[in-house]
Design an enzyme around this catalytic site. Structure first.
Site: not given
Ligand code: DAT
Ligand code: MG
Length: 145
Positions: A10, A50, A113, A116, A127
């Site tokens: 990221k 996304y 974080n 991805h 992807e």
């Molecule tokens: P992951 O990346 O672990 O698969 P995800 O698919 O639930 O998690 O979410 C995609 C991304 O969106 C994640 O890496 C960071 C962002 N995200 C998820 N939940 C969030 C939240 N509550 N607040 C802000 N960003 C969030």
């Molecule tokens: Mg995800």
């Protein structure tokens, strides 16, 4: 089973020079890098990548952030690659991610974080195709040393 998966570094992690650490962690854990590029996503491309999160509270913030700077797309190959990669990156929230995981080591907040990673074999294939064409990928099985 030999699988591929997609890991995307990221913007914040790329800009703060965490690429070397992330690539080392992939290599040290026996992931074969079979494709790699850096790209600046547009808002539209981030929205497309996304799309499963469309409508969620954090969606607009997420796509704005993901298109705010350079990202790196890395295609990795390994046995049980999708699950193994999810294990190596750790939980979505870096403060809850296990010690020694990429998000624990390189991430700061849920938003920033660091990486991805694909969450299923089906999504991994989609992807990988989102970023790479055939000539940009070459299975390590075919490489002659
Ligand atoms: P992951 O990346 O672990 O698969 P995800 O698919 O639930 O998690 O979410 C995609 C991304 O969106 C994640 O890496 C960071 C962002 N995200 C998820 N939940 C969030 C939240 N509550 N607040 C802000 N960003 C969030
Ligand atoms: Mg995800």
């Amino acid at each position: 089973m030999l699988e591929v998966s997609l890991i995307m570094v990221k913007p914040h992690a790329f800009a703060t020079k965490r690429m070397g650490t992330i690539i080392s962690m992939l290599e040290n854990n026996n992931f074969h890098i079979i494709g790699m590029k850096s790209i600046k996503l547009t808002l539209e491309l981030a929205r497309k990548f996304y799309f499963v999160h469309e409508g969620k509270e954090f969606f607009e913030r997420l796509i704005k952030y993901m298109s705010s700077g350079t990202v790196a797309a890395i295609c990795v190959e390994k046995n049980d690659c999708v699950a193994e990669l999810r294990k190596l990156i750790g939980a979505t929230d870096p403060s809850k991610a296990a010690e020694g995981t990429i998000r624990r080591v390189c991430g700061t907040t849920v938003g920033k974080n660091a990486v991805h990673a694909s969450d299923s074999i089906e999504n991994a294939n989609k992807e990988v195709r989102f970023f790479f064409s055939d000539i940009e990928l070459y299975s390590y099985r075919f490489i002659q040393y």
